[in-house]
Design a protein around this motif. Sequence first.
Motif, PDB file in Angstrom:
ATOM      1  N   TYR A 240       0.858  -1.012  -0.577  1.00 16.29           N
ATOM      2  CA  TYR A 240      -0.325  -0.054  -0.098  1.00 16.29           C
ATOM      3  C   TYR A 240       1.148   0.941   0.053  1.00 16.29           C
ATOM      4  O   TYR A 240       1.506   1.462   0.603  1.00 16.29           O
ATOM      5  CB  TYR A 240      -0.801  -0.154   1.264  1.00 16.29           C
ATOM      6  CG  TYR A 240      -1.291   1.118   1.676  1.00 16.29           C
ATOM      7  CD1 TYR A 240      -1.890   2.036   2.472  1.00 16.29           C
ATOM      8  CD2 TYR A 240      -3.044   1.067   0.210  1.00 16.29           C
ATOM      9  CE1 TYR A 240      -2.252   3.264   2.732  1.00 16.29           C
ATOM     10  CE2 TYR A 240      -3.753   2.654   0.278  1.00 16.29           C
ATOM     11  CZ  TYR A 240      -3.711   3.835   2.119  1.00 16.29           C
ATOM     12  OH  TYR A 240      -4.564   3.924   1.999  1.00 16.29           O
ATOM     13  N   PHE A 241       0.233   2.294  -0.780  1.00 16.57           N
ATOM     14  CA  PHE A 241       1.969   3.061  -1.610  1.00 16.57           C
ATOM     15  C   PHE A 241       0.812   4.497  -1.111  1.00 16.57           C
ATOM     16  O   PHE A 241       0.072   5.094  -2.093  1.00 16.57           O
ATOM     17  CB  PHE A 241       2.584   3.481  -2.532  1.00 16.57           C
ATOM     18  CG  PHE A 241       2.770   1.936  -2.512  1.00 16.57           C
ATOM     19  CD1 PHE A 241       2.668   0.480  -3.004  1.00 16.57           C
ATOM     20  CD2 PHE A 241       4.755   2.212  -2.262  1.00 16.57           C
ATOM     21  CE1 PHE A 241       3.371  -0.798  -2.628  1.00 16.57           C
ATOM     22  CE2 PHE A 241       5.224   0.860  -2.045  1.00 16.57           C
ATOM     23  CZ  PHE A 241       4.400  -0.905  -2.422  1.00 16.57           C
ATOM     24  N   PRO A 242       0.608   5.380  -0.032  1.00 18.64           N
ATOM     25  CA  PRO A 242      -0.588   6.843  -0.069  1.00 18.64           C
ATOM     26  C   PRO A 242       1.070   7.883  -0.205  1.00 18.64           C
ATOM     27  O   PRO A 242       1.901   7.061   0.391  1.00 18.64           O
ATOM     28  CB  PRO A 242      -0.914   6.418   1.081  1.00 18.64           C
ATOM     29  CG  PRO A 242       0.439   5.991   2.070  1.00 18.64           C
ATOM     30  CD  PRO A 242       0.539   4.538   1.209  1.00 18.64           C
ATOM     31  N   TRP A 243       0.322   8.852  -0.296  1.00 17.80           N
ATOM     32  CA  TRP A 243       0.897  10.060  -0.588  1.00 17.80           C
ATOM     33  C   TRP A 243      -0.051  11.246   0.508  1.00 17.80           C
ATOM     34  O   TRP A 243      -1.486  11.114   0.762  1.00 17.80           O
ATOM     35  CB  TRP A 243       0.734  10.844  -1.795  1.00 17.80           C
ATOM     36  CG  TRP A 243       1.665  10.185  -3.278  1.00 17.80           C
ATOM     37  CD1 TRP A 243       1.060   8.557  -3.862  1.00 17.80           C
ATOM     38  CD2 TRP A 243       2.670  10.536  -3.120  1.00 17.80           C
ATOM     39  NE1 TRP A 243       2.835   8.713  -4.456  1.00 17.80           N
ATOM     40  CE2 TRP A 243       3.852   9.329  -3.873  1.00 17.80           C
ATOM     41  CE3 TRP A 243       4.299  11.467  -2.527  1.00 17.80           C
ATOM     42  CZ2 TRP A 243       4.910   9.828  -4.671  1.00 17.80           C
ATOM     43  CZ3 TRP A 243       4.838  11.888  -3.267  1.00 17.80           C
ATOM     44  CH2 TRP A 243       5.973  10.869  -4.640  1.00 17.80           C
ATOM     45  N   TYR A 244       0.587  11.532   0.652  1.00 22.23           N
ATOM     46  CA  TYR A 244      -0.273  12.971   2.195  1.00 22.23           C
ATOM     47  C   TYR A 244       0.793  14.132   1.352  1.00 22.23           C
ATOM     48  O   TYR A 244       2.119  14.256   0.965  1.00 22.23           O
ATOM     49  CB  TYR A 244       0.816  12.649   3.436  1.00 22.23           C
ATOM     50  CG  TYR A 244       0.145  10.995   3.958  1.00 22.23           C
ATOM     51  CD1 TYR A 244       0.519  10.113   4.434  1.00 22.23           C
ATOM     52  CD2 TYR A 244      -1.395  11.369   4.670  1.00 22.23           C
ATOM     53  CE1 TYR A 244       0.055   8.976   4.591  1.00 22.23           C
ATOM     54  CE2 TYR A 244      -1.805  10.175   4.904  1.00 22.23           C
ATOM     55  CZ  TYR A 244      -1.295   8.667   5.351  1.00 22.23           C
ATOM     56  OH  TYR A 244      -2.197   7.738   5.650  1.00 22.23           O
ATOM     57  N   GLN A 245      -0.424  14.294   2.359  1.00 20.22           N
ATOM     58  CA  GLN A 245       0.436  16.255   1.783  1.00 20.22           C
ATOM     59  C   GLN A 245       0.013  16.943   3.251  1.00 20.22           C
ATOM     60  O   GLN A 245      -0.942  16.886   4.178  1.00 20.22           O
ATOM     61  CB  GLN A 245      -1.011  16.935   0.594  1.00 20.22           C
ATOM     62  CG  GLN A 245      -1.112  18.545   0.249  1.00 20.22           C
ATOM     63  CD  GLN A 245      -2.110  18.773   0.134  1.00 20.22           C
ATOM     64  OE1 GLN A 245      -3.287  18.491   0.766  1.00 20.22           O
ATOM     65  NE2 GLN A 245      -1.781  19.547  -0.952  1.00 20.22           N
ATOM     66  N   GLN A 246       1.478  17.947   3.921  1.00 18.26           N
ATOM     67  CA  GLN A 246       0.977  18.508   4.292  1.00 18.26           C
ATOM     68  C   GLN A 246       1.134  19.931   4.827  1.00 18.26           C
ATOM     69  O   GLN A 246       2.440  20.484   4.624  1.00 18.26           O
ATOM     70  CB  GLN A 246       1.791  17.808   6.047  1.00 18.26           C
ATOM     71  CG  GLN A 246       1.756  18.640   7.060  1.00 18.26           C
ATOM     72  CD  GLN A 246       3.039  17.661   8.417  1.00 18.26           C
ATOM     73  OE1 GLN A 246       4.280  16.947   7.385  1.00 18.26           O
ATOM     74  NE2 GLN A 246       2.610  17.337   9.411  1.00 18.26           N
ATOM     75  N   PHE A 247       0.863  21.110   5.441  1.00 18.72           N
ATOM     76  CA  PHE A 247       0.618  22.493   5.538  1.00 18.72           C
ATOM     77  C   PHE A 247       1.672  22.498   6.846  1.00 18.72           C
ATOM     78  O   PHE A 247       0.721  21.754   7.469  1.00 18.72           O
ATOM     79  CB  PHE A 247      -0.355  23.424   5.099  1.00 18.72           C
ATOM     80  CG  PHE A 247      -1.487  22.982   4.226  1.00 18.72           C
ATOM     81  CD1 PHE A 247      -1.714  22.169   3.584  1.00 18.72           C
ATOM     82  CD2 PHE A 247      -0.590  23.984   2.829  1.00 18.72           C
ATOM     83  CE1 PHE A 247      -2.810  22.348   2.557  1.00 18.72           C
ATOM     84  CE2 PHE A 247      -1.136  23.177   1.979  1.00 18.72           C
ATOM     85  CZ  PHE A 247      -2.338  22.115   1.442  1.00 18.72           C
ATOM     86  N   PRO A 248       1.629  23.559   7.177  1.00 18.69           N
ATOM     87  CA  PRO A 248       2.965  23.749   8.080  1.00 18.69           C
ATOM     88  C   PRO A 248       1.769  24.123   9.214  1.00 18.69           C
ATOM     89  O   PRO A 248       1.215  24.768   9.241  1.00 18.69           O
ATOM     90  CB  PRO A 248       3.325  25.305   7.648  1.00 18.69           C
ATOM     91  CG  PRO A 248       3.780  24.927   6.547  1.00 18.69           C
ATOM     92  CD  PRO A 248       2.671  24.587   6.134  1.00 18.69           C
ATOM     93  N   GLY A 249       2.008  22.942  10.515  1.00 18.24           N
ATOM     94  CA  GLY A 249       1.547  22.985  11.537  1.00 18.24           C
ATOM     95  C   GLY A 249       0.233  22.228  11.526  1.00 18.24           C
ATOM     96  O   GLY A 249      -0.607  22.558  12.619  1.00 18.24           O
ATOM     97  N   LYS A 250      -0.111  21.803  10.472  1.00 23.68           N
ATOM     98  CA  LYS A 250      -1.160  20.581  10.519  1.00 23.68           C
ATOM     99  C   LYS A 250      -0.739  18.973   9.921  1.00 23.68           C
ATOM    100  O   LYS A 250       0.464  18.706  10.215  1.00 23.68           O
ATOM    101  CB  LYS A 250      -1.902  21.151   9.258  1.00 23.68           C
ATOM    102  CG  LYS A 250      -2.075  22.434   9.171  1.00 23.68           C
ATOM    103  CD  LYS A 250      -3.718  23.140  10.462  1.00 23.68           C
ATOM    104  CE  LYS A 250      -4.068  24.161   9.932  1.00 23.68           C
ATOM    105  NZ  LYS A 250      -4.871  24.439  11.248  1.00 23.68           N
ATOM    106  N   GLY A 251      -1.424  18.581  10.225  1.00 18.08           N
ATOM    107  CA  GLY A 251      -0.991  17.294  10.202  1.00 18.08           C
ATOM    108  C   GLY A 251      -1.038  16.231   8.576  1.00 18.08           C
ATOM    109  O   GLY A 251      -1.597  16.651   7.695  1.00 18.08           O
TER     110      GLY A 251
END
Lengths: 112, 114
Positions: free
Chosen positions: B32-43
């Motif tokens: 399983y290969f997910p991609w995550y996006q993260q903004f500053p100060g967020k999960g």
Amino acid sequence: DAGVTQSPTHLIKTRGQQVTLRCSPISGHKSVSWYQQVLGQGPQFIFQYYEKEERGRGNFPDRFSARQFPNYSSELNVNALLLGDSALYLCASRIQGGYEQYFGPGTRLTVT
Amino acid sequence: QQQVKQSPQSLIVQKGGIPIINCAYENTAFDYFPWYQQFPGKGPALLIAIRPDVSEKKEGRFTISFNKSAKQFSLHIMDSQPGDSATYFCAASMMSTSYDKVIFGPGTSLSVIP
């Protein structure tokens, strides 16, 4: 539906102190995992709990411990804090049989 | 074998451009290969994910290309927008074992210039 919630948002502790971080998973999610994210790096796996049992542990010292409650919420405890424990602590939950993990906003821990 | 490599470390593109982020893994047990996006100060927020039995997956402006034999996968962002400026993490895991350990890459900081 509410997402994964974590408390507190921010925390400042002194070296040697102990800290407890809290996580509430998405309703219906029974699996909770904890991650540590040091600034500028990807999250590192600490623990997974499923149905109140520890299912996995990452490469972290015994100062780190966790537990899961009957309502599937979870606590992460860190004893004898070190400066290097300063990080964003993330909680993620997953539904049984699902693949997607959903992260909370994290708790920013600063150790001085 | 548990490592996930990710490149580039940072990326700057013009609005409308197509940033491409590449990742590679070693452990063939990952499923399983997910991609995550993260903004500053967020999960991290789950963006899109793929299983190794599929070579490509599209969701809106985001596309994952997966090369099982090369043990590589990549994220393409079509018609990139300034709001896409964030840190992107590729990841890999063995969800089939009911063991939730997700191995994250080191991240790519994307800046989309208006």
